[in-house]
Write an enzyme that holds these catalytic residues in place. Structure first.
Site, PDB file in Angstrom:
ATOM      1  CG  ASN A 131     -14.824  -3.785  28.822  1.00  0.00           C
ATOM      2  OD1 ASN A 131     -13.756  -3.294  28.455  1.00  0.00           O
ATOM      3  ND2 ASN A 131     -15.635  -4.400  28.000  1.00  0.00           N
ATOM      4  CE  LYS A 154      -6.741   7.301  28.337  1.00  0.00           C
ATOM      5  NZ  LYS A 154      -7.151   6.965  29.716  1.00  0.00           N
ATOM      6  N   PRO A 155      -4.550   3.108  29.819  1.00  0.00           N
ATOM      7  CG  PRO A 155      -3.893   2.389  31.934  1.00  0.00           C
ATOM      8  CD  PRO A 155      -3.394   3.104  30.701  1.00  0.00           C
ATOM      9  CG  LEU A 223      -3.543  13.185   6.925  1.00  0.00           C
ATOM     10  CD1 LEU A 223      -2.651  13.833   5.887  1.00  0.00           C
ATOM     11  CD2 LEU A 223      -4.749  12.535   6.253  1.00  0.00           C
ATOM     12  CD  GLU A 229     -11.855  -4.271  17.826  1.00  0.00           C
ATOM     13  OE1 GLU A 229     -13.079  -4.526  17.783  1.00  0.00           O
ATOM     14  OE2 GLU A 229     -10.996  -4.918  17.224  1.00  0.00           O
ATOM     15  CB  CYS A 263     -17.717  -4.856  23.249  1.00  0.00           C
ATOM     16  SG  CYS A 263     -16.279  -5.900  23.167  1.00  0.00           S
ATOM     17  CD  GLU A 435      -7.464  -5.152  19.358  1.00  0.00           C
ATOM     18  OE1 GLU A 435      -6.501  -4.399  19.470  1.00  0.00           O
ATOM     19  OE2 GLU A 435      -8.584  -4.892  19.827  1.00  0.00           O
TER      20      GLU A 435
END
Ligand code: NAD
Length: 453
Positions: A131, A154-155, A223, A229, A263, A435
């Site tokens: 998005n 990684k898109p 671990l 998000e 989002c 973030e």
């Protein structure tokens, strides 16, 4: 194996890219791990200059990058341009952070002299949705690189090309190609392999709550540090004391931006019952002015990014209308023909329970309320909590909502503004960790205590 990237507005084939297999991911992680020491030992000022130079390259290529983003993602060109410029700004911000990552020193009588230094955490995975690929890549890669970590980004398979092009700008600006690698492929194979890869020590994931659960479980088993998000279903509360026209204009802007695929979009609009009629009429007027079509051709709203998304939005609206849990004011149907277009839709008198799940598309749901306590109860009645807003000209009302809304971010007379200085993230099913913001960059470091005798 290769996968195709297509324009969601026209179906045009734009490019084909390789699907990284588990062994490709492992080879990339090995290269990244081997490059870690020299990147850690690169002076912070040198790292900063490279990030600033990358930002300048991105700014100088804004038109080409914005066209690429619109072609693969669908959003109008003006929105793509502002996202690209936003990404450049984020790299500039993280350049400024490079020299500010501090340790600590303290004399502890009877114990010794304590130094706490901040070491990079190691190879970082940045998993990015379709998005807002440019800005989310900049948040994750900027923070990780500033702290001296290599990054495997990684898109999503439906919007990978802008991230690749931004990666090229970072490489041209001097970030070594092993330090930043773009990993292409789908979620199931490539994404899973990246999260499971033992050399990856930090995973920052943005995407759906369902995938976030899987990523969190895998990171837990192995671990490794994880930051999630996830989705949001936030309230935009128009209180009795709000400027209703201003609130309606903002609600439309922040609900239909990026075809509603954000989002923290203004998804559930809670409006004081005394203002509902005026709000709905002002919002309807603005919504009906939104031209829907190819984002390259000056339209105000583009298509949804992919077919699954179109189906999910269309099903969610049909369900509400069939169950008579809301009234259709405008929209409510897909646009026939090529492309994943759905008409901007306004529903009023919506039953709160009908929208307890996130609708990730151009659908505004208006829910009336009578008291502030009732509004807060409705706002907090979903399992998400990412970014809510309250609209009022009364300070006491603003304070009450700011205190009581269950969300990682509360805006007052604003919505959807995310400067990189501001910690951003959610509570509940919206994920955990934050973030951006200076405090949270330390998530990309390990504190190492050295006690001198
Ligand atoms: P998604 O979860 O399907 O995919 C997100 C990314 O994860 C993609 O790169 C995908 O390839 C990868 N992926 C998929 N399965 C994986 C797996 N098992 N292991 C590792 N990686 C995997 O989500 P999406 O459809 O791309 O995005 C839409 C959703 O994301 C919406 O629910 C939206 O609310 C949420 N979202 C949240 C934020 C936020 O900041 N909180 C931002 C954007 C989108």
């Amino acid at each position: 194996m290769m996968f195709d990237v297509r324009n969601p507005a026209t179906g045009e084939h734009i490019s084909s890219l390789p699907v990284f297999s588990a062994s490709d991911v492992s080879a990339a992680a090995n290269l990244a791990a081997e490059s870690a020491k020299s990147w850690e030992n690169t002076a912070a000022s040198v790292r900063a200059v490279k990030l600033v130079n990358a930002a300048s390259l991105i700014r100088s290529r804004q038109d080409a990058l914005a066209s690429l983003l619109t072609r693969e993602q669908g959003k109008p060109l003006a929105e793509s341009k502002s996202e690209i410029m936003g990404a450049a700004h984020v790299f500039e911000y993280y350049a400024s952070v490079c020299g500010s990552i501090r340790g600590d020193a303290q004399n502890l009588p009877n114990y010794g002299y304590l130094n706490v230094v901040r070491k990079p955490v190691g190879v970082c995975a940045a998993i990015i949705p379709w998005n807002m690929p440019a800005i989310i890549f900049a948040w994750k890669a900027g923070a990780a690189l500033a702290c001296g970590n290599p990054v495997l980004a990684k898109p999503s398979a439906t919007a990978p090309l802008t991230v690749q092009a931004l990666g090229n700008a970072l490489h041209e600006a001097g970030i070594p190609t092993d330090v930043l690698q773009i990993i292409t492929g789908d979620g199931g194979e490539t994404g899973r392999a990246l999260v499971d890869e033992p050399l990856v020590r930090h995973v920052s994931f943005t995407g759906s709550t369902a995938t976030g659960r899987e990523v969190g479980a895998s990171a837990g088993r192995n671990l490794k540090r994880v930051h999630l998000e996830l989705g949001g279903n936030d309230a935009f509360v128009v209180t009795k004391s709000a400027d209703v026209k201003r609130a309606a204009a903002a609600a439309v802007r922040h609900r239909f931006y990026n075809c509603g695929q954000v989002c923290t979009s203004a998804k559930r609009i809670l409006v004081h019952e005394s203002l509902e009629a005026e709000f709905v009429s002002a919002a309807k007027e603005r919504i009906e002015q939104l031209t829907v079509g190819d984002g390259m051709l000056g339209n105000k709203m583009g298509p949804l990014n992919n077919e699954n998304q179109l189906r999910a939005v269309s099903d969610a609206v049909s369900k509400i209308l069939n169950k008579e849990e809301g009234t259709l004011v405008t929209g409510g149907e897909r646009v026939e023909g090529t492309g994943y277009f759905y008409r901007p839709t306004l529903l009023c008198n919506v039953v709160p329970e009908a929208v307890s799940e996130e609708i990730f598309g151009p659908v505004m749901s208006v829910i009336p309320f009578s008291t502030d306590d009732e509004a807060i109860e409705i706002a907090n009645s979903t399992e998400y909590g990412l970014g809510s807003s309250v609209w009022t000209d009364r300070l006491a009302v603003a304070h009450k909502y700011a205190d009581e809304l269950k969300a990682g971010v509360v805006w007052v007379n604003k919505h959807l503004i995310l400067p990189p200085e501001m910690p951003f993230g959610g509570v509940g099913n919206s994920g955990f960790g934050r973030e951006n913001g200076m405090d949270f960059v330390y998530e990309y470091t390990e504190a190492k205590s050295i006690l001198f005798g």
